[in-house]
Design a protein around this motif. Structure first.
Motif, PDB file in Angstrom:
ATOM      1  N   LYS A  38       0.902  -1.104   0.182  1.00 11.77           N
ATOM      2  CA  LYS A  38      -0.032  -0.011   0.015  1.00 11.77           C
ATOM      3  C   LYS A  38       1.058   1.412   0.083  1.00 11.77           C
ATOM      4  O   LYS A  38       1.827   1.298   1.024  1.00 11.77           O
ATOM      5  N   PHE A  39       0.747   2.299  -1.043  1.00 13.57           N
ATOM      6  CA  PHE A  39       1.970   3.068  -1.140  1.00 13.57           C
ATOM      7  C   PHE A  39       1.221   4.423  -1.828  1.00 13.57           C
ATOM      8  O   PHE A  39       0.234   4.301  -2.409  1.00 13.57           O
ATOM      9  N   THR A  40       1.686   5.569  -1.621  1.00 11.03           N
ATOM     10  CA  THR A  40       1.653   6.685  -2.172  1.00 11.03           C
ATOM     11  C   THR A  40       2.547   7.227  -3.017  1.00 11.03           C
ATOM     12  O   THR A  40       2.570   7.748  -4.128  1.00 11.03           O
ATOM     13  N   LYS A  44       7.055   5.467   0.271  1.00 10.79           N
ATOM     14  CA  LYS A  44       6.060   5.288   1.381  1.00 10.79           C
ATOM     15  C   LYS A  44       5.279   4.310   0.990  1.00 10.79           C
ATOM     16  O   LYS A  44       4.332   4.278   0.730  1.00 10.79           O
ATOM     17  N   ALA A  45       5.966   2.831   1.056  1.00 15.64           N
ATOM     18  CA  ALA A  45       5.369   1.808   0.824  1.00 15.64           C
ATOM     19  C   ALA A  45       5.295   0.802   1.797  1.00 15.64           C
ATOM     20  O   ALA A  45       6.397   0.722   2.561  1.00 15.64           O
ATOM     21  N   ARG A 245      -8.504   7.813  -8.380  1.00 16.92           N
ATOM     22  CA  ARG A 245      -8.773   7.755  -7.265  1.00 16.92           C
ATOM     23  C   ARG A 245      -7.712   7.986  -6.195  1.00 16.92           C
ATOM     24  O   ARG A 245      -6.739   7.776  -6.207  1.00 16.92           O
ATOM     25  N   THR A 246      -7.994   8.594  -5.133  1.00 13.36           N
ATOM     26  CA  THR A 246      -7.252   8.798  -4.119  1.00 13.36           C
ATOM     27  C   THR A 246      -7.122   7.773  -2.943  1.00 13.36           C
ATOM     28  O   THR A 246      -8.167   7.017  -2.791  1.00 13.36           O
ATOM     29  N   GLY A 247      -6.140   7.851  -2.384  1.00 14.15           N
ATOM     30  CA  GLY A 247      -5.743   6.850  -1.315  1.00 14.15           C
ATOM     31  C   GLY A 247      -4.726   5.798  -1.613  1.00 14.15           C
ATOM     32  O   GLY A 247      -4.569   5.663  -2.817  1.00 14.15           O
ATOM     33  N   PRO A 248      -3.945   5.384  -0.682  1.00 15.70           N
ATOM     34  CA  PRO A 248      -2.551   4.548  -0.925  1.00 15.70           C
ATOM     35  C   PRO A 248      -3.044   3.421  -1.485  1.00 15.70           C
ATOM     36  O   PRO A 248      -2.364   2.520  -2.024  1.00 15.70           O
TER      37      PRO A 248
END
Length: 283
Positions: A38-40, A44-45, A245-248
């Motif tokens: 899960k990452f942005t 940052k994963a 879509r937004t969000g990691p």
């Protein structure tokens, strides 16, 4: 010269290998890892295991895009190869102005996909308006037909060149011997020309299948996946999942879909290559 090449081959290979590693191998391995995260951003994963894949394989939109893409690929592959081969046959029969026609048929392949998409969107929507039919963005069937027309118009000329090269490589002795034995035009085509052109068919089938599955820019420009994602192909579905879509979690879902997509294309391409290569004959 051969001794020098064998001695110093690492020097010649290293620049290409370095570029390939930086431009393909490293991003591919990193993308494979990120599909489990899960990452942005890549820094940052958070590793979450197979959660992204569990979502991807249960996503109804993803599987709709897959079947839409598969159907499109089958139809476009058949049409492109049949029409390209027919044109190649005509242009290798020493007709007048054959070089001019080769150039004209090949030219659409030089135009970018986004530009082609918008041009054909205007053209097809104008025709549909005159016929009082729904526009491309309002009807998935017309969107499918529009994508098929666009793909055929762009790819036929390129495949035609490959088929012409294959037809010209057939020894004249084969054709002359068949004619002396009383073979008809149809028998020469199906018993001599097509079997000897199978290497070209392998190449063209591979290119059209992979191009069909990977189609993105034309789909984005022509229909944008409308209406309601009904004409959305796999590459566009992955793009929309990753960016729209937004969000990691959504970037992880998109990355997992991309890995699944890559595996699908590799498997389908390998099956196609095995089938067509098995039918090739030695001249």
């Amino acid at each position: 010269m051969e001794k020098a090449i064998r001695k110093y081959w690492p020097i010649f290979v290293l620049p290409t290998l370095a570029a390939f590693s930086v431009g393909f191998i490293y991003p591919f391995v990193q993308g494979l890892y990120l599909s489990f995260c899960k990452f942005t951003t890549i820094k940052k994963a958070t590793f979450i295991g197979f959660g992204n894949y569990a979502y991807a394989i249960t996503d109804a939109d993803f599987w709709h895009s897959f079947w839409f893409t598969a159907l499109f690929t089958v139809v476009s592959t058949v049409l492109i190869n049949v029409i390209a081969f027919a044109i190649a046959l005509a242009l290798t029969n020493k007709i007048k102005g054959s070089n001019f026609f080769r150039t004209v048929f090949f030219m659409p392949n030089l135009i970018g996909g986004i530009v082609l998409g918008y041009i054909w969107q205007i053209l097809i929507n104008c025709v549909l308006s005159l016929l009082e039919k729904p526009l491309l963005a309002l009807n998935a069937t017309y969107g499918f037909i529009g994508l098929t027309i666009l793909m055929c118009w762009q790819q036929i000329g390129y495949m035609m060149i490959i088929y012409i090269a294959g037809l010209q490589s057939i020894p004249d002795d084969y054709i002359e011997a068949a004619k002396i034995d009383g073979a008809t035009t149809g028998q020469i085509l199906f018993k001599i020309k097509i079997p000897n052109v199978m290497p070209s068919i392998t190449i063209c089938s591979f290119l059209t299948i992979t191009n069909g599955f990977k189609l993105f820019d034309q789909n984005l420009a022509l229909t944008g996946g409308e209406p309601a994602h009904a004409s959305e192909m796999l590459a566009l579905n992955i793009y929309n999942t990753f960016y729209s879509r937004t969000g990691p979690q959504w970037k992880g879902y998109g990355q997992a879909k991309a890995v699944i997509f890559c595996i699908m294309v590799i498997l389908i391409s390998m099956i196609q290559l095995k089938i067509t290569k098995s039918k090739e004959v030695q001249q």
